[in-house]
Design an enzyme around this catalytic site. Structure first.
Site, PDB file in Angstrom:
ATOM      1  N   LYS A 108       0.826  -1.218   0.000  1.00 53.06           N
ATOM      2  CA  LYS A 108       0.000   0.000   0.000  1.00 53.06           C
ATOM      3  C   LYS A 108       0.859   1.268   0.000  1.00 53.06           C
ATOM      4  O   LYS A 108       2.039   1.247   0.322  1.00 53.06           O
ATOM      5  CB  LYS A 108      -1.004  -0.056   1.147  1.00 53.06           C
ATOM      6  CG  LYS A 108      -2.099  -1.080   0.783  1.00 53.06           C
ATOM      7  CD  LYS A 108      -3.332  -1.016   1.608  1.00 53.06           C
ATOM      8  CE  LYS A 108      -4.356  -2.000   1.002  1.00 53.06           C
ATOM      9  NZ  LYS A 108      -5.448  -2.309   1.901  1.00 53.06           N
TER      10      LYS A 108
ATOM     11  N   ARG B 135      -3.482 -10.247   4.701  1.00 50.28           N
ATOM     12  CA  ARG B 135      -3.865 -10.328   3.276  1.00 50.28           C
ATOM     13  C   ARG B 135      -2.712  -9.762   2.449  1.00 50.28           C
ATOM     14  O   ARG B 135      -2.393  -8.581   2.568  1.00 50.28           O
ATOM     15  CB  ARG B 135      -5.147  -9.523   3.061  1.00 50.28           C
ATOM     16  CG  ARG B 135      -5.650  -9.529   1.623  1.00 50.28           C
ATOM     17  CD  ARG B 135      -6.931  -8.709   1.503  1.00 50.28           C
ATOM     18  NE  ARG B 135      -7.429  -8.730   0.146  1.00 50.28           N
ATOM     19  CZ  ARG B 135      -7.002  -7.929  -0.828  1.00 50.28           C
ATOM     20  NH1 ARG B 135      -6.064  -7.020  -0.597  1.00 50.28           N
ATOM     21  NH2 ARG B 135      -7.506  -8.014  -2.037  1.00 50.28           N
TER      22      ARG B 135
END
Ligand code: HH2
Length: 264
Positions: free
Chosen positions: A211, A246
């Site tokens: 991210k 995840r």
């Protein structure tokens, strides 16, 4: 702590069957089933199949197109014994994905579409309820909170209560603070620091893989080059009691989690 209360956290491998995901868009379109099997072979406990990018600025995908992208992949992976999670906000897609063999509903929208939670309950599936402020198209436009930790945790507890009332067993509910979904880097830091509090509320799933904040921490590193920061923060998450990560990079994640778990 893992799903069963012992050993390392579980690992959810990401399989985006999309042309536009922020780090792997288009990558798996050619042979998504092979890609899913590879994730499983690298040690993924779940393979999370998604047909709609939720990156900041993403445009929504129609139900039929999302179905077309994910259903055959879910069916093929399930037939080969791979535990499949479906990453969808849509009840209609979820219903068909569960029928095709998925057994975990991963919803960045926290199970808010009508009938979503009831559909999970009827199938006896697990559900991951994530916090998102706004919608992907605009969520990173100056997100603001009074107290981000209190507000996100209160939202997740409320969504968990809705899930319980819909008939989903508490042991099948995952809570996810939603890193990058309507959050500045300061919000993300506050939420990560507060993981030990969130894990007292229930089982926690965390999605920080590749991210943007990791890129900024690494001097502007592109999405495929953000591994080290993620692994360091996973160690913190693991020590904080997070039950599932995840990730795109399954092999490295499994090795890192196993190494910390080895200390006992
Ligand atoms: N992040 C993304 C998608 N789904 N689900 C959960 N539970 N938690 C997350 O943090 C999360 C998620 C975004 O990442 P990715 O799937 O790699 O990208 P895209 O949305 O562009 O497909």
């Amino acid at each position: 702590m893992s799903d069963d209360g012992a050993g390392r956290p579980l690992v959810m491998g990401i399989l985006n069957v999309t042309p536009d995901s922020f780090s792997d868009g288009g990558l798996h379109l050619f042979d998504p089933v092979e890609a899913g099997l590879r994730l499983r072979d690298e040690g993924a406990d779940w393979v999370d199949v998604g047909g709609e990018s939720t990156r900041p600025g993403a445009t929504p995908v129609e139900v039929d197109e999302e179905r077309r992208r994910v259903l055959s992949v879910i069916e093929a992976l399930s037939r080969r014994g791979v535990p499949v999670s479906v990453d969808t906000m849509k009840t209609a897609v979820l219903r068909d994905a569960l029928a095709a063999g998925a057994s975990l509903a991963n919803d960045v929208n926290g199970g808010r579409e009508e009938g979503y939670l009831e559909t999970v309950a009827a199938a006896g599936a697990e559900v991951a309820l994530m916090h998102m402020r706004g919608v992907p198209a605009t969520m990173q436009n100056a997100p603001a909170y009074g107290d981000v930790v209190a507000e996100v945790h209160a939202f997740l507890v409320k969504r968990r209560d809705f899930a319980l009332r819909a008939g989903i067993d508490e042991s099948k509910i995952w809570l996810d603070p939603g890193v990058g979904f309507g959050k500045t880097d300061d919000h993300t830091r506050a939420l990560l620091r507060a993981l030990p509090e969130l894990t007292k509320e229930g089982k926690v799933l965390l999605g920080i893989s590749r991210k943007g904040f990791l890129g900024r921490l690494a001097g502007g590193a592109p999405a495929h080059d953000r591994l080290e920061g993620m692994l360091a923060l996973h160690a913190w998450a693991q020590l904080s009691g997070v039950g599932m990560m995840r990730v795109h990079d399954v092999r490295a994640t499994v090795r890192a989690l196993d190494a910390l778990d080895w200390l006992g």
